[in-house]
Design a protein around this motif. Sequence first.
Motif, PDB file in Angstrom:
ATOM      1  N   ASP A 512       0.774  -1.212   0.014  1.00  0.00           N
ATOM      2  CA  ASP A 512      -0.044   0.063   0.145  1.00  0.00           C
ATOM      3  C   ASP A 512       0.669   1.243   0.096  1.00  0.00           C
ATOM      4  O   ASP A 512       0.443   2.333  -0.575  1.00  0.00           O
ATOM      5  CB  ASP A 512      -0.880   0.180   1.400  1.00  0.00           C
ATOM      6  CG  ASP A 512      -2.001  -1.081   1.228  1.00  0.00           C
ATOM      7  OD1 ASP A 512      -1.663  -2.066   0.565  1.00  0.00           O
ATOM      8  OD2 ASP A 512      -3.034  -0.888   2.032  1.00  0.00           O
ATOM      9  N   VAL A 513       1.964   1.314   0.620  1.00  0.00           N
ATOM     10  CA  VAL A 513       2.778   2.452   0.979  1.00  0.00           C
ATOM     11  C   VAL A 513       4.201   2.033   1.026  1.00  0.00           C
ATOM     12  O   VAL A 513       4.600   0.776   1.483  1.00  0.00           O
ATOM     13  CB  VAL A 513       2.321   3.012   2.372  1.00  0.00           C
ATOM     14  CG1 VAL A 513       2.669   2.285   3.479  1.00  0.00           C
ATOM     15  CG2 VAL A 513       2.872   4.387   2.692  1.00  0.00           C
ATOM     16  N   ASN A 570      -0.232   9.115   8.943  1.00  0.00           N
ATOM     17  CA  ASN A 570      -1.417  10.109   8.843  1.00  0.00           C
ATOM     18  C   ASN A 570      -1.230  11.220   7.802  1.00  0.00           C
ATOM     19  O   ASN A 570      -2.251  11.325   7.149  1.00  0.00           O
ATOM     20  CB  ASN A 570      -1.850  10.647  10.303  1.00  0.00           C
ATOM     21  CG  ASN A 570      -2.224   9.751  11.013  1.00  0.00           C
ATOM     22  OD1 ASN A 570      -2.609   8.510  10.793  1.00  0.00           O
ATOM     23  ND2 ASN A 570      -2.135   9.655  12.535  1.00  0.00           N
ATOM     24  N   LYS A 573      -1.431  10.214   4.225  1.00  0.00           N
ATOM     25  CA  LYS A 573      -2.562   9.835   3.841  1.00  0.00           C
ATOM     26  C   LYS A 573      -3.297  11.254   3.371  1.00  0.00           C
ATOM     27  O   LYS A 573      -4.187  11.471   2.436  1.00  0.00           O
ATOM     28  CB  LYS A 573      -3.400   8.880   4.700  1.00  0.00           C
ATOM     29  CG  LYS A 573      -2.811   7.823   5.010  1.00  0.00           C
ATOM     30  CD  LYS A 573      -3.366   6.710   4.092  1.00  0.00           C
ATOM     31  CE  LYS A 573      -2.803   5.293   4.181  1.00  0.00           C
ATOM     32  NZ  LYS A 573      -3.204   4.593   3.187  1.00  0.00           N
ATOM     33  N   SER A 576      -2.734  12.653   0.383  1.00  0.00           N
ATOM     34  CA  SER A 576      -3.055  11.543  -0.770  1.00  0.00           C
ATOM     35  C   SER A 576      -1.969  11.441  -1.401  1.00  0.00           C
ATOM     36  O   SER A 576      -1.987  11.077  -2.722  1.00  0.00           O
ATOM     37  CB  SER A 576      -4.199  12.189  -1.557  1.00  0.00           C
ATOM     38  OG  SER A 576      -4.843  11.388  -2.463  1.00  0.00           O
ATOM     39  N   ASN A 578       1.322   7.998  -1.444  1.00  0.00           N
ATOM     40  CA  ASN A 578       1.690   6.835  -0.982  1.00  0.00           C
ATOM     41  C   ASN A 578       2.908   6.134  -0.695  1.00  0.00           C
ATOM     42  O   ASN A 578       3.321   4.996  -0.667  1.00  0.00           O
ATOM     43  CB  ASN A 578       0.784   5.812  -2.193  1.00  0.00           C
ATOM     44  CG  ASN A 578       1.258   5.989  -3.348  1.00  0.00           C
ATOM     45  OD1 ASN A 578       2.475   6.614  -3.768  1.00  0.00           O
ATOM     46  ND2 ASN A 578       0.409   5.592  -4.349  1.00  0.00           N
ATOM     47  N   PRO A 611      -4.220   5.817  -1.990  1.00  0.00           N
ATOM     48  CA  PRO A 611      -4.484   5.726  -0.552  1.00  0.00           C
ATOM     49  C   PRO A 611      -5.880   6.051  -0.279  1.00  0.00           C
ATOM     50  O   PRO A 611      -6.292   7.053  -1.187  1.00  0.00           O
ATOM     51  CB  PRO A 611      -3.675   6.847  -0.092  1.00  0.00           C
ATOM     52  CG  PRO A 611      -3.283   7.813  -1.138  1.00  0.00           C
ATOM     53  CD  PRO A 611      -3.249   6.955  -2.236  1.00  0.00           C
ATOM     54  N   ILE A 614      -9.332   9.100   5.155  1.00  0.00           N
ATOM     55  CA  ILE A 614      -9.053   8.903   6.460  1.00  0.00           C
ATOM     56  C   ILE A 614     -10.437   8.672   7.094  1.00  0.00           C
ATOM     57  O   ILE A 614     -11.351   9.878   7.018  1.00  0.00           O
ATOM     58  CB  ILE A 614      -8.187   9.975   7.309  1.00  0.00           C
ATOM     59  CG1 ILE A 614      -6.901   9.923   6.467  1.00  0.00           C
ATOM     60  CG2 ILE A 614      -8.084   9.939   8.601  1.00  0.00           C
ATOM     61  CD1 ILE A 614      -5.852  10.916   7.009  1.00  0.00           C
ATOM     62  N   SER A 690      -0.948   1.009   8.142  1.00  0.00           N
ATOM     63  CA  SER A 690      -1.837   1.206   6.972  1.00  0.00           C
ATOM     64  C   SER A 690      -3.249   0.426   6.913  1.00  0.00           C
ATOM     65  O   SER A 690      -3.904   0.502   5.922  1.00  0.00           O
ATOM     66  CB  SER A 690      -1.307   1.352   5.730  1.00  0.00           C
ATOM     67  OG  SER A 690      -0.604  -0.036   5.222  1.00  0.00           O
ATOM     68  N   PHE A 697      -8.583   4.664   5.939  1.00  0.00           N
ATOM     69  CA  PHE A 697      -7.531   4.702   7.029  1.00  0.00           C
ATOM     70  C   PHE A 697      -8.159   5.073   8.137  1.00  0.00           C
ATOM     71  O   PHE A 697      -8.491   6.107   8.281  1.00  0.00           O
ATOM     72  CB  PHE A 697      -6.197   5.165   6.608  1.00  0.00           C
ATOM     73  CG  PHE A 697      -5.375   5.118   7.690  1.00  0.00           C
ATOM     74  CD1 PHE A 697      -4.480   4.262   7.763  1.00  0.00           C
ATOM     75  CD2 PHE A 697      -4.905   6.104   8.292  1.00  0.00           C
ATOM     76  CE1 PHE A 697      -3.498   3.921   8.501  1.00  0.00           C
ATOM     77  CE2 PHE A 697      -3.869   6.013   9.543  1.00  0.00           C
ATOM     78  CZ  PHE A 697      -3.119   4.996   9.327  1.00  0.00           C
TER      79      PHE A 697
END
Length: 1017
Positions: A512-513, A570, A573, A576, A578, A611, A614, A690, A697
């Motif tokens: 994901d990241v 945080n 995310k 926006s 990654n 991503p 939140i 994540s 998230f």
Amino acid sequence: MPGKLKAKIVAGRHLPVMDRASDLTDAFVEVKFGNTTFKTDVCPKSLNPQWNSEWFKFEVDDEDLQDEPLQITVLDHDTYSANDAIGKVYIDIDPLLCSEAASVISGWFPIYDTIHGIRGEINVLVKVDLFNDLNRFRQSSCGVKFFCTTSIPRCYRVAMVHGFVEELVVNEDPEYQWIDRIRTPRASNEARQRLISLMSGELQRKIGLKVLEMGGNAVVGYLQCFDLEGESGLVVRAIGTACTLDKLSSGAAASINTHMHPNTAPASNACNSPSKDGKEPVFTEDLPSSSGPPTPFRALPTTSSSPPPFSPSKPCSRQSSSSDTDLSLTPKTGMGSGGSAGKEAGPLKTLLRQQTQTALEQREFPFFTLTSFPPGFLVHVGGVVSARSVKLLDRIHNPDEPETRDAWWEEIRQEIKSHAKALGCHAVVGYSESTSICEEVCILSASGTAAILNPRYMRDGCLDIGSSDHRLFEEPSPPSCGFCHIPYDELNMPFPAQLTYCYHCRRQKVPDVLFTTIDLPPEAAVTGQGCLIQARLCRLKKKAQGEVNATAISNLLPFMEYELHTQLMNKLKLRSMNALFGLRIQISVGENMLLGLASATGVYLTALPAPGGIQIAGKTPGDLSNEHHILAIQKRINDTIAKNKELYQINPPELTEEAVGSPIPEPRQRSRLFRSHSESSDELSELDLSHGKKDAFVLEIDDTDAVEDIHSLLTDAPTPTGFYSCNTEIMPGIYNWTSGLQMFTSVRVFRLSNANLTNQGLNKIFTDLCENLLKSLYFKLRSMIPCCLCHLNFTVAVPEEELIQVAVTAVAMTFDKDQSQEKPGDRAMTKGGSENEEQLQFPLELCAESTSANNQPSAKIPVSSSERCSPLPEGRSRSLRSTRSFGGSSVTVVKMTPLSFLPGTRIVKYLGIINMFFIRETTSLREEGGVSGFLHSFIAEVFAMVRAHVAALGGNAVVSYSMKECVFMENPNKNQAQCLINVSGDAVIFVRDTDQEATPAQMNTGQTCNSGTDGAT
């Protein structure tokens, strides 16, 4: 004798008045090298003496030439009392010991005194005659080149990368010796400065010996650090990457395609000449036209006509360890996550990978301090690996036996290696080490990025199967996404993670990241621009001593690192994005607090999934149960994410089934995963943080602190319009750099006044301190819009109980917003020219600030060191190595930048490494303008001295400049303060891209005159 050192003292100018009766000075000079001292005649009653001495000759071993600096002391002659010291100059002889560097040191050097600062200048000539020494047991490493830059130096190509080299030397600190009680502060400071200079030279020589033993001739990514352990002693450490470098001739340089498209990695450049002799990567830089950001390198064929340099299989390290010790935390798994081009390619590629892994694992530490690499050199990146350890300092009893400190670092490095193996990787790139010391406690930190390197660059990895079959070893996936693919086995992951198919090739799995400590690879596909992302954290601790204190710090560290990673996730995310590049996490220890600062550059990699949003979840008793309140926070978060997408131009291209040629595999439904808090923080992966629903998230509110954290997340000051910032060399997504460039250094010292501070209050103070520092920079640079602050390097420290110190160095670069922001192909990546020179507000280079307890900053006036310390007339010269009138002579204007290049220019020669340590002390702090004035003038003096040494070598710039150490101590009640600063960089000669090639004579003297303008220095 293997060497003869010759020095000549020519003249002095602007000396201070030492004789109040005549308002003049009776100056003479002592020239000392080793145990030999010469003196000039006394020049009576003159502030601008002309000595024109004879040549002072020292017959010495080349080992001494590397260890010892040439010490020049200017004194005032007194007939009836002791001679008064005016100041000193230390000249490093090492640049003269390399045939490719400078041949003479000649110029005006500032005369520096640790109490009064710069007190005039002295003109000195230094030459070295070396005799050929074929003694194989010699203890010198003359000829080994050192580079601070963490990428391949311009105008060189790499024949071989040998690997990691490290060394440390220890000694007792003169500041804490018994004799300090009876000698003056000046004598104490000078003893300390001289010892550090000696230790630095000895360390460099020992590193060079290891490089020679490995068969190399250079150290790239040389990182030297000073550990001031107080009464325990003084440790000077260094790490680097040993290489064999070949100088590119101007003819060879012209034949290389200087503007290859950054997205192109030619397959024909694969290693097509198998060799069993070495185990090293082979690559070269696709330059020398350094017309902009680090452009791609390419692998050159290794032909039989150029035999590989000798590289012994025995690892070069003080302590050897078993090469087959398996420290992996998980069972060994296959590396076959990269797929195969055909049925025959699978087994061959697997064998090739295994050979590569074996070649690297046989080294004690397969670490690389480089952060920039050729396209395709990184096959896969696993993520950040880090280790920290808390140690109690003991007194260094025998400086000749530094086993204790060695064992500490050995332990840390073995842990890093084991984490990399747990991620299925066989190397660590972007590796660095640091310490934080308070009283008797020392925190050792090391970090890097676990990676798998391309077998094409490993010489013993090329199987003897004929060149036509080399297509079997090519990565089938496009080069822009290959490094994102996971290196570990999906079925035996070392941590819980959510994987999806690559959004670029749709063949391999990606996380994901992605968190890394390296610069963005040049082939990476990025959407929109990047931005600086910082996480800041303060934690109070009780005052304690000895083992109780060390235990308390050890218990705090894992939670601090976890919270810093959570903040980074945080904020990533929220923007926006990654992926993070250039990640640097510092944890500084003080008597009653711990500071944590994490800096990185966030980007949107098109290969990784977008991503999710939140989502706020959870309710608590009291007013927080108000659903309307939570909905309001949720709306603010959603609005911020939408605004950031527009601000950073993040519009990922939509992938269709037709575009990829096959149905897109659906990613599996994510499940909420939890980790035990008792697990080691060093094993925490970025991926752990994540987890949540597929589309969001989740942030849970369970107490008041959680609400405060979310508010602080939303109150991050946005970057003003027209400004961008990053801590990597180049801002991802911007390519049209112009020649407008300004380097600056800023230091802020904050004194805490409230003794009843909480963690929350301390966090706010620290966050405001960092935010206000950035805001002040944006304000001062507003006339440069559009502008990007690159290579932002923050350093935090707690020098005393109530002091918080934040220092930052960076370079402001302008770019052309009207040009297309696509990656350039055949055209130059930067445009030379002077149209932006007149738009610069001022030649900003430093701003030292002091913030009082009521948070009212003192006056901040940017001052260029070339203007403050060398009173040069206004106006800009039109020559690149411009000279300005100064007392009937001329002064070379030397550019300084933390980048490894200068936009719109080409580096034609490296003159040697600059590594200088300065101490400044005052007993009249208020009279010098308080903390702000004291720091401001000291940093300006440091700039002036660095410039003078570079100009004396014939250079016109310092690249890869960094301020590694800035220790400030204050005693306002006694009106006293002391500051220690360590700076380093590479002295170079550069010419404009539009100029013709520099002639050999120009390269030897640095006289590269042309029509370019003097950039903002």
